[in-house]
Motif scaffolding. Structure first.
Motif, PDB file in Angstrom:
ATOM      1  N   ILE A   1       0.839  -1.204   0.000  1.00 42.26           N
ATOM      2  CA  ILE A   1       0.000   0.000   0.000  1.00 42.26           C
ATOM      3  C   ILE A   1       0.872   1.251   0.000  1.00 42.26           C
ATOM      4  CG2 ILE A   1      -1.913  -1.128   1.193  1.00 42.26           C
ATOM      5  CD1 ILE A   1      -1.034   0.443   3.729  1.00 42.26           C
ATOM      6  N   VAL A   2       0.291   2.343  -0.495  1.00 44.18           N
ATOM      7  CA  VAL A   2       0.973   3.634  -0.472  1.00 44.18           C
ATOM      8  C   VAL A   2       0.960   4.150   0.961  1.00 44.18           C
ATOM      9  CG1 VAL A   2       0.911   6.009  -1.302  1.00 44.18           C
ATOM     10  CG2 VAL A   2       0.307   4.134  -2.839  1.00 44.18           C
ATOM     11  N   ASN A   3       2.137   4.536   1.457  1.00 42.13           N
ATOM     12  CA  ASN A   3       2.277   4.960   2.848  1.00 42.13           C
ATOM     13  C   ASN A   3       1.610   6.294   3.121  1.00 42.13           C
ATOM     14  OD1 ASN A   3       3.402   3.230   4.708  1.00 42.13           O
ATOM     15  ND2 ASN A   3       5.499   3.796   4.239  1.00 42.13           N
ATOM     16  N   ASN A   4       1.029   6.399   4.306  1.00 45.58           N
ATOM     17  CA  ASN A   4       0.569   7.692   4.783  1.00 45.58           C
ATOM     18  C   ASN A   4       1.768   8.519   5.232  1.00 45.58           C
ATOM     19  OD1 ASN A   4      -2.460   7.739   4.838  1.00 45.58           O
ATOM     20  ND2 ASN A   4      -2.105   5.830   5.933  1.00 45.58           N
ATOM     21  N   ILE A   5       1.638   9.828   5.170  1.00 47.84           N
ATOM     22  CA  ILE A   5       2.670  10.705   5.713  1.00 47.84           C
ATOM     23  C   ILE A   5       2.749  10.446   7.212  1.00 47.84           C
ATOM     24  CG2 ILE A   5       3.289  13.096   6.168  1.00 47.84           C
ATOM     25  CD1 ILE A   5       1.754  13.836   3.610  1.00 47.84           C
ATOM     26  N   SER A   6       3.938  10.255   7.730  1.00 53.93           N
ATOM     27  CA  SER A   6       4.100   9.979   9.154  1.00 53.93           C
ATOM     28  C   SER A   6       4.915  11.075   9.821  1.00 53.93           C
ATOM     29  CB  SER A   6       4.791   8.628   9.366  1.00 53.93           C
ATOM     30  OG  SER A   6       6.150   8.703   8.978  1.00 53.93           O
ATOM     31  N   LEU A   7       4.703  11.208  11.124  1.00 49.58           N
ATOM     32  CA  LEU A   7       5.472  12.171  11.902  1.00 49.58           C
ATOM     33  C   LEU A   7       6.951  11.821  11.851  1.00 49.58           C
ATOM     34  CD1 LEU A   7       5.335  14.620  13.760  1.00 49.58           C
ATOM     35  CD2 LEU A   7       4.944  13.055  15.675  1.00 49.58           C
ATOM     36  N   ARG A   8       7.236  10.528  11.877  1.00 45.10           N
ATOM     37  CA  ARG A   8       8.629  10.082  11.824  1.00 45.10           C
ATOM     38  C   ARG A   8       9.300  10.512  10.522  1.00 45.10           C
ATOM     39  NH1 ARG A   8       7.853   4.791  12.345  1.00 45.10           N
ATOM     40  NH2 ARG A   8       7.827   4.913  14.602  1.00 45.10           N
ATOM     41  N   SER A   9       8.588  10.378   9.412  1.00 40.83           N
ATOM     42  CA  SER A   9       9.175  10.744   8.121  1.00 40.83           C
ATOM     43  C   SER A   9       9.392  12.254   8.025  1.00 40.83           C
ATOM     44  CB  SER A   9       8.295  10.252   6.964  1.00 40.83           C
ATOM     45  OG  SER A   9       7.053  10.918   6.947  1.00 40.83           O
ATOM     46  N   ILE A  10       8.471  13.038   8.588  1.00 38.29           N
ATOM     47  CA  ILE A  10       8.634  14.494   8.581  1.00 38.29           C
ATOM     48  C   ILE A  10       9.887  14.889   9.351  1.00 38.29           C
ATOM     49  CG2 ILE A  10       7.660  16.676   9.421  1.00 38.29           C
ATOM     50  CD1 ILE A  10       4.899  15.542   8.822  1.00 38.29           C
ATOM     51  N   LYS A  11      10.063  14.302  10.540  1.00 42.67           N
ATOM     52  CA  LYS A  11      11.236  14.617  11.364  1.00 42.67           C
ATOM     53  C   LYS A  11      12.527  14.195  10.665  1.00 42.67           C
ATOM     54  CE  LYS A  11       9.027  14.523  15.919  1.00 42.67           C
ATOM     55  NZ  LYS A  11       8.956  13.837  17.236  1.00 42.67           N
ATOM     56  N   GLU A  12      12.496  13.049  10.008  1.00 44.65           N
ATOM     57  CA  GLU A  12      13.693  12.579   9.300  1.00 44.65           C
ATOM     58  C   GLU A  12      14.074  13.528   8.175  1.00 44.65           C
ATOM     59  OE1 GLU A  12      15.258   8.743   6.674  1.00 44.65           O
ATOM     60  OE2 GLU A  12      13.177   8.830   7.356  1.00 44.65           O
TER      61      GLU A  12
ATOM     62  N   GLU B   1       6.255  24.146  12.621  1.00 50.15           N
ATOM     63  CA  GLU B   1       4.983  24.523  12.004  1.00 50.15           C
ATOM     64  C   GLU B   1       4.390  23.365  11.211  1.00 50.15           C
ATOM     65  OE1 GLU B   1       3.204  27.255  12.220  1.00 50.15           O
ATOM     66  OE2 GLU B   1       4.574  28.411  13.470  1.00 50.15           O
ATOM     67  N   THR B   2       5.247  22.633  10.508  1.00 47.74           N
ATOM     68  CA  THR B   2       4.783  21.498   9.720  1.00 47.74           C
ATOM     69  C   THR B   2       4.181  20.429  10.614  1.00 47.74           C
ATOM     70  OG1 THR B   2       6.410  21.875   7.972  1.00 47.74           O
ATOM     71  CG2 THR B   2       5.497  19.673   8.129  1.00 47.74           C
ATOM     72  N   ILE B   3       4.875  20.114  11.696  1.00 48.91           N
ATOM     73  CA  ILE B   3       4.388  19.089  12.614  1.00 48.91           C
ATOM     74  C   ILE B   3       3.075  19.522  13.266  1.00 48.91           C
ATOM     75  CG2 ILE B   3       4.875  17.937  14.817  1.00 48.91           C
ATOM     76  CD1 ILE B   3       7.824  17.821  13.935  1.00 48.91           C
ATOM     77  N   GLY B   4       2.983  20.806  13.647  1.00 53.85           N
ATOM     78  CA  GLY B   4       1.751  21.300  14.233  1.00 53.85           C
ATOM     79  C   GLY B   4       0.574  21.170  13.276  1.00 53.85           C
ATOM     80  N   GLY B   5       0.793  21.564  12.026  1.00 52.82           N
ATOM     81  CA  GLY B   5      -0.270  21.445  11.026  1.00 52.82           C
ATOM     82  C   GLY B   5      -0.604  20.008  10.711  1.00 52.82           C
ATOM     83  N   PHE B   6       0.423  19.157  10.668  1.00 50.51           N
ATOM     84  CA  PHE B   6       0.217  17.734  10.412  1.00 50.51           C
ATOM     85  C   PHE B   6      -0.652  17.105  11.494  1.00 50.51           C
ATOM     86  CE2 PHE B   6       1.691  13.449  11.551  1.00 50.51           C
ATOM     87  CZ  PHE B   6       1.382  12.751  10.401  1.00 50.51           C
ATOM     88  N   GLU B   7      -0.359  17.432  12.751  1.00 53.70           N
ATOM     89  CA  GLU B   7      -1.115  16.837  13.849  1.00 53.70           C
ATOM     90  C   GLU B   7      -2.540  17.378  13.902  1.00 53.70           C
ATOM     91  OE1 GLU B   7       1.486  17.469  17.214  1.00 53.70           O
ATOM     92  OE2 GLU B   7       2.355  15.460  16.936  1.00 53.70           O
ATOM     93  N   ASP B   8      -2.722  18.658  13.545  1.00 51.99           N
ATOM     94  CA  ASP B   8      -4.087  19.208  13.456  1.00 51.99           C
ATOM     95  C   ASP B   8      -4.882  18.454  12.399  1.00 51.99           C
ATOM     96  OD1 ASP B   8      -3.526  21.076  15.381  1.00 51.99           O
ATOM     97  OD2 ASP B   8      -3.197  22.737  13.973  1.00 51.99           O
ATOM     98  N   ASN B   9      -4.230  18.209  11.259  1.00 50.93           N
ATOM     99  CA  ASN B   9      -4.882  17.504  10.167  1.00 50.93           C
ATOM    100  C   ASN B   9      -5.211  16.065  10.561  1.00 50.93           C
ATOM    101  OD1 ASN B   9      -5.523  17.683   7.138  1.00 50.93           O
ATOM    102  ND2 ASN B   9      -4.285  15.818   7.250  1.00 50.93           N
ATOM    103  N   ARG B  10      -4.282  15.418  11.282  1.00 50.08           N
ATOM    104  CA  ARG B  10      -4.493  14.034  11.712  1.00 50.08           C
ATOM    105  C   ARG B  10      -5.667  13.945  12.692  1.00 50.08           C
ATOM    106  NH1 ARG B  10      -2.787  11.175  16.000  1.00 50.08           N
ATOM    107  NH2 ARG B  10      -1.415  12.855  16.692  1.00 50.08           N
ATOM    108  N   ARG B  11      -5.775  14.905  13.605  1.00 50.70           N
ATOM    109  CA  ARG B  11      -6.884  14.900  14.560  1.00 50.70           C
ATOM    110  C   ARG B  11      -8.228  15.110  13.859  1.00 50.70           C
ATOM    111  NH1 ARG B  11      -3.027  17.401  18.059  1.00 50.70           N
ATOM    112  NH2 ARG B  11      -3.485  19.463  17.213  1.00 50.70           N
ATOM    113  N   LEU B  12      -8.183  15.911  12.781  1.00 48.72           N
ATOM    114  CA  LEU B  12      -9.417  16.207  12.047  1.00 48.72           C
ATOM    115  C   LEU B  12      -9.890  15.016  11.237  1.00 48.72           C
ATOM    116  CD1 LEU B  12     -11.497  18.383  11.268  1.00 48.72           C
ATOM    117  CD2 LEU B  12      -9.954  19.050   9.400  1.00 48.72           C
ATOM    118  N   TYR B  13      -8.919  14.333  10.565  1.00 50.22           N
ATOM    119  CA  TYR B  13      -9.293  13.268   9.638  1.00 50.22           C
ATOM    120  C   TYR B  13      -8.948  11.870  10.135  1.00 50.22           C
ATOM    121  CZ  TYR B  13      -9.905  17.103   6.382  1.00 50.22           C
ATOM    122  OH  TYR B  13     -10.334  18.247   5.781  1.00 50.22           O
ATOM    123  N   GLY B  14      -8.232  11.800  11.257  1.00 48.31           N
ATOM    124  CA  GLY B  14      -7.866  10.499  11.796  1.00 48.31           C
ATOM    125  C   GLY B  14      -6.580   9.994  11.185  1.00 48.31           C
TER     126      GLY B  14
END
Length: 238
Positions: free
Chosen positions: A82-93, A221-234
Protein backbone atom coordinates in the motif's frame (compact mmCIF):
# COMPACT_ATOMS: atom_id res chain seq x y z
CA UNK A 1 -11.48 -2.68 -12.15
CA UNK A 2 -9.26 0.08 -13.59
CA UNK A 3 -9.29 3.28 -11.54
CA UNK A 4 -8.69 6.72 -13.02
CA UNK A 5 -5.46 7.18 -11.07
CA UNK A 6 -4.20 3.84 -12.39
CA UNK A 7 -4.80 4.99 -15.94
CA UNK A 8 -2.96 8.27 -15.32
CA UNK A 9 0.03 6.35 -13.98
CA UNK A 10 -0.03 3.94 -16.95
CA UNK A 11 -0.16 6.85 -19.40
CA UNK A 12 2.91 8.45 -17.77
CA UNK A 13 5.10 5.37 -18.30
CA UNK A 14 7.35 5.77 -21.34
CA UNK A 15 9.21 2.58 -22.19
CA UNK A 16 10.81 4.19 -25.25
CA UNK A 17 13.53 5.52 -22.95
CA UNK A 18 16.81 3.65 -22.99
CA UNK A 19 16.55 2.65 -19.35
CA UNK A 20 15.55 -0.55 -17.55
CA UNK A 21 11.78 -1.02 -17.28
CA UNK A 22 12.11 -1.20 -13.49
CA UNK A 23 13.75 2.26 -13.36
CA UNK A 24 11.10 3.81 -15.61
CA UNK A 25 8.25 2.31 -13.62
CA UNK A 26 9.85 3.29 -10.29
CA UNK A 27 10.05 6.93 -11.38
CA UNK A 28 6.45 6.95 -12.63
CA UNK A 29 5.11 5.40 -9.42
CA UNK A 30 7.28 7.62 -7.22
CA UNK A 31 6.08 10.78 -8.99
CA UNK A 32 2.46 9.61 -8.72
CA UNK A 33 2.79 8.97 -4.98
CA UNK A 34 4.54 12.27 -4.21
CA UNK A 35 2.20 14.45 -6.28
CA UNK A 36 -0.88 12.74 -4.83
CA UNK A 37 -2.04 10.96 -7.99
CA UNK A 38 -1.81 7.62 -6.21
CA UNK A 39 -4.10 7.83 -3.14
CA UNK A 40 -2.55 7.33 0.28
CA UNK A 41 -3.41 3.92 1.69
CA UNK A 42 -4.29 2.54 -1.74
CA UNK A 43 -3.11 -0.95 -2.68
CA UNK A 44 -0.63 -1.27 -5.55
CA UNK A 45 -1.69 -4.23 -7.67
CA UNK A 46 1.44 -5.76 -9.21
CA UNK A 47 -0.48 -8.04 -11.55
CA UNK A 48 -2.80 -5.29 -12.77
CA UNK A 49 0.11 -2.96 -13.54
CA UNK A 50 2.09 -5.70 -15.29
CA UNK A 51 -0.92 -6.76 -17.38
CA UNK A 52 -1.83 -3.22 -18.43
CA UNK A 53 1.77 -2.41 -19.32
CA UNK A 54 2.18 -5.76 -21.08
CA UNK A 55 5.34 -6.60 -19.14
CA UNK A 56 6.33 -9.29 -16.64
CA UNK A 57 5.86 -8.73 -12.91
CA UNK A 58 9.64 -8.72 -12.33
CA UNK A 59 10.26 -5.02 -13.15
CA UNK A 60 7.10 -4.10 -11.23
CA UNK A 61 8.45 -5.90 -8.15
CA UNK A 62 11.83 -4.19 -8.62
CA UNK A 63 10.20 -0.77 -8.70
CA UNK A 64 8.08 -1.53 -5.65
CA UNK A 65 11.11 -2.81 -3.72
CA UNK A 66 12.84 0.54 -4.28
CA UNK A 67 9.73 2.43 -3.17
CA UNK A 68 9.58 0.25 -0.06
CA UNK A 69 13.21 1.05 0.83
CA UNK A 70 12.42 4.74 0.37
CA UNK A 71 9.46 4.45 2.74
CA UNK A 72 6.87 5.42 0.14
CA UNK A 73 5.05 2.08 0.26
CA UNK A 74 4.56 -0.62 2.87
CA UNK A 75 3.98 -4.37 2.63
CA UNK A 76 0.92 -5.45 4.63
CA UNK A 77 0.72 -9.19 5.45
CA UNK A 78 -2.14 -11.03 3.73
CA UNK A 79 -3.09 -7.90 1.81
CA UNK A 80 -0.31 -6.53 -0.37
CA UNK A 81 1.62 -3.32 -0.90
CA UNK A 82 0.00 0.00 0.00
CA UNK A 83 0.97 3.63 -0.47
CA UNK A 84 2.28 4.96 2.85
CA UNK A 85 0.57 7.69 4.78
CA UNK A 86 2.67 10.70 5.71
CA UNK A 87 4.10 9.98 9.15
CA UNK A 88 5.47 12.17 11.90
CA UNK A 89 8.63 10.08 11.82
CA UNK A 90 9.17 10.74 8.12
CA UNK A 91 8.63 14.49 8.58
CA UNK A 92 11.24 14.62 11.36
CA UNK A 93 13.69 12.58 9.30
CA UNK A 94 13.34 14.84 6.27
CA UNK A 95 13.81 18.00 8.30
CA UNK A 96 16.83 16.60 10.13
CA UNK A 97 18.53 15.86 6.82
CA UNK A 98 17.43 19.17 5.34
CA UNK A 99 18.83 21.13 8.30
CA UNK A 100 22.28 19.58 7.90
CA UNK A 101 22.34 20.15 4.13
CA UNK A 102 21.06 23.74 4.34
CA UNK A 103 23.80 24.69 6.82
CA UNK A 104 26.43 23.35 4.41
CA UNK A 105 24.74 25.08 1.46
CA UNK A 106 24.71 28.52 3.09
CA UNK A 107 28.25 28.07 4.37
CA UNK A 108 29.49 27.48 0.83
CA UNK A 109 27.39 30.40 -0.41
CA UNK A 110 29.10 32.49 2.28
CA UNK A 111 32.50 31.55 0.83
CA UNK A 112 31.48 32.39 -2.75
CA UNK A 113 29.18 35.40 -2.32
CA UNK A 114 29.79 38.87 -3.72
CA UNK A 115 28.22 42.20 -2.84
CA UNK A 116 26.07 41.84 -5.95
CA UNK A 117 24.74 38.50 -4.70
CA UNK A 118 23.73 40.08 -1.40
CA UNK A 119 21.96 42.90 -3.22
CA UNK A 120 20.01 40.38 -5.25
CA UNK A 121 18.88 38.51 -2.12
CA UNK A 122 17.96 41.83 -0.50
CA UNK A 123 15.78 42.65 -3.51
CA UNK A 124 14.02 39.28 -3.18
CA UNK A 125 13.35 39.87 0.53
CA UNK A 126 11.81 43.26 -0.25
CA UNK A 127 9.62 41.71 -2.93
CA UNK A 128 8.51 38.99 -0.46
CA UNK A 129 7.33 41.64 2.01
CA UNK A 130 5.50 43.58 -0.69
CA UNK A 131 3.78 40.46 -2.05
CA UNK A 132 2.70 39.37 1.44
CA UNK A 133 1.31 42.83 2.22
CA UNK A 134 -0.92 42.46 -0.86
CA UNK A 135 -1.83 38.84 0.03
CA UNK A 136 -0.23 37.51 -3.17
CA UNK A 137 0.54 34.19 -1.50
CA UNK A 138 1.64 32.25 -4.57
CA UNK A 139 4.06 35.05 -5.41
CA UNK A 140 5.51 34.79 -1.89
CA UNK A 141 6.05 31.05 -2.39
CA UNK A 142 7.66 31.74 -5.76
CA UNK A 143 10.04 34.28 -4.22
CA UNK A 144 11.01 31.83 -1.46
CA UNK A 145 11.88 29.34 -4.20
CA UNK A 146 13.81 31.97 -6.16
CA UNK A 147 15.79 32.93 -3.05
CA UNK A 148 16.76 29.30 -2.42
CA UNK A 149 17.53 28.64 -6.07
CA UNK A 150 19.86 31.64 -6.19
CA UNK A 151 21.74 30.46 -3.11
CA UNK A 152 22.14 27.04 -4.74
CA UNK A 153 23.38 28.61 -7.95
CA UNK A 154 26.06 30.69 -6.21
CA UNK A 155 27.11 27.80 -3.94
CA UNK A 156 27.56 25.71 -7.10
CA UNK A 157 27.35 22.27 -5.49
CA UNK A 158 25.37 20.12 -7.94
CA UNK A 159 25.27 16.99 -5.79
CA UNK A 160 24.06 18.89 -2.74
CA UNK A 161 21.53 20.71 -4.89
CA UNK A 162 20.21 17.39 -6.20
CA UNK A 163 19.76 16.06 -2.66
CA UNK A 164 17.89 19.19 -1.57
CA UNK A 165 15.68 19.06 -4.66
CA UNK A 166 14.79 15.45 -3.86
CA UNK A 167 13.86 16.44 -0.32
CA UNK A 168 11.80 19.31 -1.71
CA UNK A 169 9.68 16.80 -3.60
CA UNK A 170 8.53 15.46 -0.25
CA UNK A 171 8.31 18.84 1.45
CA UNK A 172 6.12 20.37 -1.25
CA UNK A 173 3.34 18.11 0.04
CA UNK A 174 3.83 19.66 3.49
CA UNK A 175 3.75 23.27 2.26
CA UNK A 176 0.12 23.76 3.25
CA UNK A 177 1.13 22.67 6.76
CA UNK A 178 4.23 24.92 6.89
CA UNK A 179 2.77 28.13 5.44
CA UNK A 180 -0.94 27.86 5.98
CA UNK A 181 -1.02 30.98 8.19
CA UNK A 182 -0.04 34.55 7.43
CA UNK A 183 1.87 34.63 10.71
CA UNK A 184 4.13 31.78 9.58
CA UNK A 185 4.77 33.38 6.18
CA UNK A 186 5.73 36.68 7.84
CA UNK A 187 8.10 34.84 10.18
CA UNK A 188 9.66 33.02 7.23
CA UNK A 189 10.23 36.34 5.43
CA UNK A 190 11.85 37.74 8.58
CA UNK A 191 14.04 34.62 8.86
CA UNK A 192 15.21 34.98 5.25
CA UNK A 193 16.02 38.63 5.99
CA UNK A 194 17.98 37.74 9.13
CA UNK A 195 19.99 35.15 7.21
CA UNK A 196 20.86 37.87 4.72
CA UNK A 197 21.88 40.27 7.50
CA UNK A 198 24.30 37.75 9.01
CA UNK A 199 25.88 37.27 5.59
CA UNK A 200 26.14 41.00 5.05
CA UNK A 201 28.14 41.48 8.29
CA UNK A 202 30.18 38.34 7.52
CA UNK A 203 29.14 36.53 10.72
CA UNK A 204 29.57 32.91 9.72
CA UNK A 205 28.67 31.38 13.10
CA UNK A 206 25.49 33.46 13.45
CA UNK A 207 24.55 32.51 9.88
CA UNK A 208 24.72 28.79 10.67
CA UNK A 209 22.59 29.25 13.80
CA UNK A 210 20.02 31.32 11.90
CA UNK A 211 19.72 28.70 9.14
CA UNK A 212 19.27 25.96 11.74
CA UNK A 213 16.60 28.01 13.52
CA UNK A 214 14.81 28.72 10.25
CA UNK A 215 14.58 25.01 9.43
CA UNK A 216 13.62 24.16 13.03
CA UNK A 217 10.77 26.70 12.90
CA UNK A 218 9.57 25.29 9.59
CA UNK A 219 9.63 21.78 11.06
CA UNK A 220 7.67 22.89 14.14
CA UNK A 221 4.98 24.52 12.00
CA UNK A 222 4.78 21.50 9.72
CA UNK A 223 4.39 19.09 12.61
CA UNK A 224 1.75 21.30 14.23
CA UNK A 225 -0.27 21.44 11.03
CA UNK A 226 0.22 17.73 10.41
CA UNK A 227 -1.12 16.84 13.85
CA UNK A 228 -4.09 19.21 13.46
CA UNK A 229 -4.88 17.50 10.17
CA UNK A 230 -4.49 14.03 11.71
CA UNK A 231 -6.88 14.90 14.56
CA UNK A 232 -9.42 16.21 12.05
CA UNK A 233 -9.29 13.27 9.64
CA UNK A 234 -7.87 10.50 11.80
CA UNK A 235 -4.84 8.30 11.19
CA UNK A 236 -1.58 7.30 12.82
CA UNK A 237 1.28 9.67 13.57
CA UNK A 238 3.95 6.98 13.65
Amino acid sequence: MKYDYEQRIISSVDFSQRRPFSDILYQALRDAIIDGTFPLGERINEKSLADQLNISRTPVRGAIDRLNKEGLVESVPNYGVIVNNISLRSIKEIYRIRKALEVVLFDVFFENMTDQDLLHLESLCIQMKQAEEKDRIEEVFSLFSEYNAYVMKVASMPRLTLLLEQLSEYLKNFRTYSFYTKERRLRAILEHTKILEHMRVRDRAALAKEVEQHIANSEQETIGGFEDNRRLYGGSSD
